[in-house]
Design a protein around this motif. Structure first.
Motif, PDB file in Angstrom:
ATOM      1  N   UNK A 152       0.834  -1.193   0.000  1.00 57.54           N
ATOM      2  CA  UNK A 152       0.000   0.000   0.000  1.00 57.54           C
ATOM      3  C   UNK A 152       0.879   1.256   0.000  1.00 57.54           C
ATOM      4  N   UNK A 153       0.654   2.159  -0.943  1.00 59.49           N
ATOM      5  CA  UNK A 153       1.409   3.414  -0.922  1.00 59.49           C
ATOM      6  C   UNK A 153       0.880   4.332   0.162  1.00 59.49           C
ATOM      7  N   UNK A 154       1.709   5.258   0.592  1.00 61.97           N
ATOM      8  CA  UNK A 154       1.252   6.263   1.532  1.00 61.97           C
ATOM      9  C   UNK A 154       0.397   7.296   0.840  1.00 61.97           C
ATOM     10  N   UNK A 155      -0.164   8.231   1.586  1.00 66.05           N
ATOM     11  CA  UNK A 155      -0.937   9.301   0.966  1.00 66.05           C
ATOM     12  C   UNK A 155      -0.128   9.989  -0.124  1.00 66.05           C
ATOM     13  N   UNK A 156      -0.763  10.259  -1.249  1.00 62.97           N
ATOM     14  CA  UNK A 156      -0.045  10.802  -2.401  1.00 62.97           C
ATOM     15  C   UNK A 156      -0.755  12.046  -2.924  1.00 62.97           C
ATOM     16  N   UNK A 157       0.007  12.885  -3.584  1.00 69.72           N
ATOM     17  CA  UNK A 157      -0.498  14.110  -4.212  1.00 69.72           C
ATOM     18  C   UNK A 157      -0.338  13.977  -5.723  1.00 69.72           C
ATOM     19  N   UNK A 158      -1.398  14.270  -6.467  1.00 67.30           N
ATOM     20  CA  UNK A 158      -1.349  14.182  -7.920  1.00 67.30           C
ATOM     21  C   UNK A 158      -1.949  15.443  -8.525  1.00 67.30           C
ATOM     22  N   UNK A 159      -1.321  15.922  -9.593  1.00 67.86           N
ATOM     23  CA  UNK A 159      -1.808  17.123 -10.271  1.00 67.86           C
ATOM     24  C   UNK A 159      -2.303  16.774 -11.661  1.00 67.86           C
ATOM     25  N   UNK A 160      -3.502  17.247 -11.988  1.00 66.26           N
ATOM     26  CA  UNK A 160      -4.036  17.157 -13.341  1.00 66.26           C
ATOM     27  C   UNK A 160      -4.124  18.565 -13.915  1.00 66.26           C
ATOM     28  N   UNK A 161      -3.902  18.667 -15.219  1.00 67.85           N
ATOM     29  CA  UNK A 161      -3.972  19.948 -15.909  1.00 67.85           C
ATOM     30  C   UNK A 161      -5.238  20.005 -16.762  1.00 67.85           C
ATOM     31  N   UNK A 162      -5.994  21.112 -16.628  1.00 64.82           N
ATOM     32  CA  UNK A 162      -7.210  21.302 -17.413  1.00 64.82           C
ATOM     33  C   UNK A 162      -7.203  22.703 -18.030  1.00 64.82           C
ATOM     34  N   UNK A 184      -5.351  19.661  -7.941  1.00 65.10           N
ATOM     35  CA  UNK A 184      -4.538  18.830  -7.055  1.00 65.10           C
ATOM     36  C   UNK A 184      -5.434  17.865  -6.296  1.00 65.10           C
ATOM     37  N   UNK A 185      -5.060  16.589  -6.325  1.00 67.26           N
ATOM     38  CA  UNK A 185      -5.790  15.557  -5.599  1.00 67.26           C
ATOM     39  C   UNK A 185      -4.875  14.924  -4.553  1.00 67.26           C
ATOM     40  N   UNK A 186      -5.427  14.727  -3.368  1.00 67.70           N
ATOM     41  CA  UNK A 186      -4.735  13.992  -2.313  1.00 67.70           C
ATOM     42  C   UNK A 186      -5.420  12.634  -2.171  1.00 67.70           C
ATOM     43  N   UNK A 187      -4.684  11.572  -2.425  1.00 63.09           N
ATOM     44  CA  UNK A 187      -5.256  10.233  -2.514  1.00 63.09           C
ATOM     45  C   UNK A 187      -4.798   9.346  -1.362  1.00 63.09           C
ATOM     46  N   UNK A 188      -5.737   8.522  -0.909  1.00 66.36           N
ATOM     47  CA  UNK A 188      -5.434   7.479   0.082  1.00 66.36           C
ATOM     48  C   UNK A 188      -5.894   6.136  -0.484  1.00 66.36           C
ATOM     49  N   UNK A 189      -5.067   5.107  -0.329  1.00 66.42           N
ATOM     50  CA  UNK A 189      -5.358   3.773  -0.858  1.00 66.42           C
ATOM     51  C   UNK A 189      -5.479   2.793   0.298  1.00 66.42           C
ATOM     52  N   UNK A 190      -6.549   1.976   0.288  1.00 73.74           N
ATOM     53  CA  UNK A 190      -6.712   0.989   1.363  1.00 73.74           C
ATOM     54  C   UNK A 190      -6.584  -0.445   0.855  1.00 73.74           C
ATOM     55  N   UNK A 191      -6.510  -0.627  -0.470  1.00 73.48           N
ATOM     56  CA  UNK A 191      -6.305  -1.959  -1.031  1.00 73.48           C
ATOM     57  C   UNK A 191      -5.698  -1.808  -2.412  1.00 73.48           C
ATOM     58  N   UNK A 192      -4.710  -2.679  -2.729  1.00 75.11           N
ATOM     59  CA  UNK A 192      -4.057  -2.581  -4.035  1.00 75.11           C
ATOM     60  C   UNK A 192      -3.530  -3.957  -4.439  1.00 75.11           C
ATOM     61  N   UNK A 193      -3.853  -4.365  -5.665  1.00 74.32           N
ATOM     62  CA  UNK A 193      -3.395  -5.637  -6.212  1.00 74.32           C
ATOM     63  C   UNK A 193      -2.905  -5.421  -7.637  1.00 74.32           C
ATOM     64  N   UNK A 194      -1.899  -6.206  -8.016  1.00 79.62           N
ATOM     65  CA  UNK A 194      -1.411  -6.105  -9.393  1.00 79.62           C
ATOM     66  C   UNK A 194      -2.183  -7.071 -10.291  1.00 79.62           C
ATOM     67  N   UNK A 195      -2.245  -6.697 -11.551  1.00 74.15           N
ATOM     68  CA  UNK A 195      -2.939  -7.496 -12.558  1.00 74.15           C
ATOM     69  C   UNK A 195      -1.965  -7.845 -13.671  1.00 74.15           C
ATOM     70  N   UNK A 196      -1.997  -9.098 -14.071  1.00 69.14           N
ATOM     71  CA  UNK A 196      -1.279  -9.521 -15.274  1.00 69.14           C
ATOM     72  C   UNK A 196      -2.287  -9.549 -16.414  1.00 69.14           C
ATOM     73  N   UNK A 197      -2.069  -8.710 -17.409  1.00 70.38           N
ATOM     74  CA  UNK A 197      -3.056  -8.627 -18.472  1.00 70.38           C
ATOM     75  C   UNK A 197      -2.587  -7.727 -19.590  1.00 70.38           C
ATOM     76  N   UNK A 198      -3.549  -7.134 -20.303  1.00 75.26           N
ATOM     77  CA  UNK A 198      -3.209  -6.270 -21.421  1.00 75.26           C
ATOM     78  C   UNK A 198      -4.248  -5.163 -21.569  1.00 75.26           C
ATOM     79  N   UNK A 199      -3.921  -4.228 -22.461  1.00 77.05           N
ATOM     80  CA  UNK A 199      -4.782  -3.089 -22.758  1.00 77.05           C
ATOM     81  C   UNK A 199      -5.128  -3.130 -24.245  1.00 77.05           C
TER      82      UNK A 199
END
Length: 267
Positions: A152-162, A184-199
């Motif tokens: 689980x990552x710690x609290x994170x800050x992310x910026x989007x441009x509009x 600016x978004x401040x995000x908290x994660x409580x569960x995270x799993x990796x996926x093997x797949x494609x786009x």
């Protein structure tokens, strides 16, 4: 006379609305995130000035199901890495939403490129499938199987441009100067799993994300997170510099004349 609800609200009612908005509880979403490296020239081509490419030509797709008191919301985003004024962030090209209220709030307040669409996240055991669709075309699909937990990552800050703007009433340019918004978004994660797949990117004349192909898949994850957001206008933008990118926000009827990109072997 009975209350006329379209009439002016009192100062007390306006203040109550602001207070209620400031006290919203955490809203958790289940989301699939896919990140990949694409063609650097394609990233540079979609960035309106003054945005610039970052060191890595990354694309970030987020497909989420938001838990809203019995009214679930599907929310998607297709964004490219960008930089402005020493800040690295993301520039979304399209943000499909399944509900009108989510669409108008973000688009009119922040300038988010939101459009009504179909957004789904489905999980059956370990198998995950997520997609964004408009006009009957699932232009992005992320699929795979959960292959294990992620730290689980710690609290994170992310910026989007509009870019926030209004097209001119007479159809020529804009009504007023467009502005660049840092959200600016401040995000908290409580569960995270990796996926093997494609786009899978499918051709769409309205959402031509296939022009940003998957060259090197960095990661796919599924998780549960919550975030807040705040925005600010950082500068006014040259209208003539932004005008050639206006079609990114709307379904330009001239796009029906665009041919699909050539196959990899034909370039």
């Amino acid at each position: 006379m009975a209350r006329v609800r379209y009439g002016a609200r009192t100062e007390r009612e306006i203040a109550a609305t602001r207070t209620a908005s400031a006290r919203l509880p955490d809203v958790w979403s289940t989301g699939v995130v896919a990140v990949w490296e694409t063609d650097p020239d394609a990233v540079a081509a979609v960035l309106p000035p003054p945005l610039k490419p970052t060191a890595r030509p990354l694309v970030r797709v987020t497909v989420s199901r938001v838990d809203l008191s019995g009214h679930p919301l599907g929310a998607g985003s297709f964004a490219v890495a960008a930089a402005h004024g020493g800040v690295d962030g993301w520039y979304p090209l399209v943000m499909p939403m399944t509900r009108e209220r989510a669409l108008t709030g973000g688009r009119e307040v922040f300038g988010e490129p939101k459009k009504l669409g179909e957004v789904t996240v489905e999980r059956d055991g370990l198998v995950v499938q997520a997609s964004m669709a408009r006009h009957g075309i699932a232009f992005v699909e992320v699929r795979g199987a959960v292959s294990g937990p992620q730290p689980l990552p710690g609290p994170a800050r992310r910026t989007d441009f509009y870019f926030k703007f209004l097209p001119a009433v007479d159809g020529d340019g804009f009504d007023g100067d467009p502005v660049l918004v840092h959200c600016v978004r401040h995000e908290k994660v409580r569960r995270l799993e990796r996926i093997t797949g494609d786009v899978v990117l499918r051709e769409s004349m309205y959402d031509p994300v296939a022009d940003l192909p998957v060259r090197d898949l960095v990661e796919i994850t599924i998780g549960e997170k919550t975030s807040d957001q705040s925005g600010r206008v950082v500068e006014r933008v040259d209208p003539q510099a932004l005008l050639p990118y206006l079609h990114q926000r709307y379904d330009d009827p001239l796009q029906v004349l665009d041919a699909p990109p050539p196959a990899e072997g034909d370039r």
